[in-house]
Motif scaffolding. Structure first.
Motif, PDB file in Angstrom:
ATOM      1  N   ARG A  90      29.177  52.524  54.322  1.00 36.45           N
ATOM      2  CA  ARG A  90      29.060  51.538  53.254  1.00 36.45           C
ATOM      3  C   ARG A  90      28.755  52.165  51.899  1.00 36.45           C
ATOM      4  O   ARG A  90      29.062  51.582  50.860  1.00 36.45           O
ATOM      5  CB  ARG A  90      27.974  50.515  53.609  1.00 36.45           C
ATOM      6  N   ARG A 130      29.321  54.416  48.814  1.00 35.94           N
ATOM      7  CA  ARG A 130      30.577  54.860  48.209  1.00 35.94           C
ATOM      8  C   ARG A 130      30.644  56.384  48.042  1.00 35.94           C
ATOM      9  O   ARG A 130      31.675  56.999  48.332  1.00 35.94           O
ATOM     10  CB  ARG A 130      30.734  54.183  46.840  1.00 35.94           C
ATOM     11  N   GLU A 148      20.174  50.193  45.007  1.00 34.65           N
ATOM     12  CA  GLU A 148      21.269  50.397  44.043  1.00 34.65           C
ATOM     13  C   GLU A 148      21.833  49.074  43.529  1.00 34.65           C
ATOM     14  O   GLU A 148      22.279  48.970  42.375  1.00 34.65           O
ATOM     15  CB  GLU A 148      22.381  51.212  44.699  1.00 34.65           C
ATOM     16  N   LYS A 149      21.809  48.039  44.350  1.00 33.37           N
ATOM     17  CA  LYS A 149      22.390  46.745  43.974  1.00 33.37           C
ATOM     18  C   LYS A 149      21.670  46.100  42.789  1.00 33.37           C
ATOM     19  O   LYS A 149      22.213  45.229  42.106  1.00 33.37           O
ATOM     20  CB  LYS A 149      22.369  45.798  45.174  1.00 33.37           C
ATOM     21  N   PHE A 150      20.439  46.518  42.531  1.00 31.86           N
ATOM     22  CA  PHE A 150      19.629  45.896  41.476  1.00 31.86           C
ATOM     23  C   PHE A 150      19.418  46.816  40.280  1.00 31.86           C
ATOM     24  O   PHE A 150      18.679  46.458  39.364  1.00 31.86           O
ATOM     25  CB  PHE A 150      18.269  45.484  42.059  1.00 31.86           C
ATOM     26  N   PHE A 173      20.859  52.215  49.408  1.00 32.26           N
ATOM     27  CA  PHE A 173      21.982  51.270  49.390  1.00 32.26           C
ATOM     28  C   PHE A 173      21.528  49.890  48.909  1.00 32.26           C
ATOM     29  O   PHE A 173      22.240  49.204  48.165  1.00 32.26           O
ATOM     30  CB  PHE A 173      22.579  51.175  50.793  1.00 32.26           C
ATOM     31  N   VAL A 174      20.325  49.475  49.308  1.00 32.47           N
ATOM     32  CA  VAL A 174      19.786  48.184  48.879  1.00 32.47           C
ATOM     33  C   VAL A 174      19.330  48.240  47.428  1.00 32.47           C
ATOM     34  O   VAL A 174      19.673  47.374  46.608  1.00 32.47           O
ATOM     35  CB  VAL A 174      18.623  47.750  49.793  1.00 32.47           C
ATOM     36  N   ASN A 176      21.166  49.872  37.448  1.00 34.45           N
ATOM     37  CA  ASN A 176      22.354  50.467  36.845  1.00 34.45           C
ATOM     38  C   ASN A 176      22.309  51.983  37.049  1.00 34.45           C
ATOM     39  O   ASN A 176      22.066  52.752  36.121  1.00 34.45           O
ATOM     40  CB  ASN A 176      22.418  50.124  35.355  1.00 34.45           C
ATOM     41  N   LYS A 178      23.831  55.341  39.980  1.00 34.88           N
ATOM     42  CA  LYS A 178      24.826  55.706  40.983  1.00 34.88           C
ATOM     43  C   LYS A 178      24.123  56.323  42.186  1.00 34.88           C
ATOM     44  O   LYS A 178      23.319  57.240  42.037  1.00 34.88           O
ATOM     45  CB  LYS A 178      25.830  56.699  40.381  1.00 34.88           C
ATOM     46  N   TYR A 195      12.280  50.507  43.477  1.00 33.81           N
ATOM     47  CA  TYR A 195      13.022  49.909  42.356  1.00 33.81           C
ATOM     48  C   TYR A 195      12.230  50.047  41.054  1.00 33.81           C
ATOM     49  O   TYR A 195      12.774  50.447  40.013  1.00 33.81           O
ATOM     50  CB  TYR A 195      13.308  48.445  42.651  1.00 33.81           C
ATOM     51  N   GLN A 217      19.898  54.054  53.618  1.00 38.31           N
ATOM     52  CA  GLN A 217      19.794  52.598  53.754  1.00 38.31           C
ATOM     53  C   GLN A 217      18.935  52.004  52.644  1.00 38.31           C
ATOM     54  O   GLN A 217      19.278  50.975  52.042  1.00 38.31           O
ATOM     55  CB  GLN A 217      19.209  52.237  55.115  1.00 38.31           C
TER      56      GLN A 217
END
Length: 405
Positions: free
Chosen positions: A119, A121, A97-99, A94-95, A101, A103, A71, A91
């Motif tokens: 899961r 996109r 990306e949530k924190f 995927f985690v 901005n 793609k 991150y 995996q």
């Protein structure tokens, strides 16, 4: 675009080649980076323009310290796209990306079930078969290579056709013959087809230079499979078979070795690769008393030369996605045959697919009708030469990035 790739492997193989080749092209027009574990062994293959980040946290897909480390790197670099390759990388991405901005794009390379791809996109599938294992629409983009012209198999096809034409013009002493006559004719044509095959340095192919079979001793860019018998008399001719891949149960090299033990003509089989199954495969070779015919040759860094110099290339995998060795075989192998696995039947014509229980019969058929198979292999797959080029892949990939929501 600012694009970071995430690959959780330290070792070089088919997926890693895709990552490296993609970044080496993308860096010509985009800002790129590669995130890998520390002590990664293939970074010297990267273009100097690609930024490298080796993470130090424990390499587990649910390690929060690893998430935090990746991150921080992505945030500091202002990356817009994170492209993960493989289930573990997907995996982690995927985690993270949530924190951020950015793609996330995940490439699925095989048809083994991995829930994380359901899961994510934006998923790229390596083949249509791989796409069927994802529970939502995925974009199918075939990878490609930049072929080395000196090894592209149209030259072998041309020589084999010349040999065949010469044989057809020659006076025929009889209208038919037995299988031994057919095999003899095939040997002569195969020998003629390879007689002018050149090594990368321009020397005529001959006996291979001996080298230790231990994988750690064989990392060389000048490995060239022997074409033993290329300039030999028919009675000394040896039919050469090659297979390349990670020495893993899934690659089915044990099946190939068993099939080789059933062959009733003179041949050599060279298996290039390294991995955990090496000792088991050597034990199998010893138990079948094939030490003089089958060799485990270790790592091969010049696959194009290895494929181009053999008469027959065999893929014996139990499972596959869309292997890079298939693409290389389309360009370099005089004849390639494979099991019906993964996305391979999407490219390889039915004539060149086989069932494992009939593999030795298939090899013998090719041996006795070699010029026919060389001709058919070239004609039936020449159309894929444009599709399976690296630049074609990069064009579709960049378009995919640009159209992300």
């Amino acid at each position: 675009m600012k694009i970071a790739y995430l690959c959780c492997s330290r070792f070089y193989g088919g997926v890693e080649k895709i990552v490296i080749d993609s970044l080496n092209e993308l860096c010509k027009s985009e800002q790129t980076a590669l995130i890998v574990p520390d002590r990664c062994e293939f970074l010297q293959r990267l273009d100097a323009c690609v930024q490298i980040y080796e993470y130090k946290s424990r390499d587990k897909r649910y390690n929060p310290f690893l998430f935090a480390e990746i991150y921080r790197f992505l945030r500091s670099g202002g990356f817009e796209i994170l492209h993960s390759h493989g289930a573990k990388a997907a995996q982690i991405g995927f985690v993270v990306e949530k924190f951020l901005n950015l793609k996330l794009v995940a490439t699925k390379h095989n048809d083994r079930k991995a829930p994380v791809f359901d899961r994510v996109r934006n998923v790229i599938a390596a083949s249509r078969k791989v796409a069927t294992t994802i529970n939502h629409a995925a974009k199918v983009i075939y990878f490609g290579i930049e072929p080395r012209r000196e090894f592209v198999n149209h030259e072998i096809f041309a020589r084999c056709k010349d040999a065949e034409d010469a044989a057809n013009r020659a006076p025929k002493e009889a209208t038919c013959g037995d299988s031994d006559d057919a095999a003899g004719a095939s040997r002569n044509m195969a020998s003629a087809a390879f007689a002018s095959q050149d090594t990368p340095g321009g020397a005529c192919v001959s006996q291979d230079t001996p080298f230790d079979a231990d994988a750690s001793q064989n990392k060389t860019s000048s490995v060239f499979v022997s074409q033993q018998g290329a300039n030999a008399e028919p009675e000394n001719f040896k039919f050469s078979i090659v297979a390349v891949g990670r020495l893993d149960k899934i690659k089915g090299f044990d099946l190939l070795i068993h099939a080789a033990s059933e062959l009733k003509f003179d041949f050599e089989l060279k298996i290039y690769g390294q991995g955990s199954e090496r000792q088991n495969l050597q034990n199998l070779i010893d138990s079948l008393k094939l030490q003089d015919r089958v060799r485990l040759c270790g790592f091969c860094d010049d696959v194009a030369a290895a494929l181009a110099a053999a008469h027959l290339h065999v893929i014996s995998s139990r499972k596959e996605g869309f292997p890079v060795i298939l693409i290389e075989g389309i360009f370099y192998s005089p004849v390639l045959i494979s099991t019906r696995v993964g996305g391979i039947p999407e490219i390889l014509d039915e004539e060149f697919l086989y069932n494992v229980e009939n593999l030795s019969d298939k090899i013998y058929e090719i041996y006795t009708e070699y010029e026919k198979f060389v001709r058919d292999f070239f004609k039936k797959h020449v159309g894929f030469r444009d599709i399976l080029r690296l630049q074609n892949y990069i064009t579709f990939l960049k378009k995919y990035y640009e159209e992300l929501d």
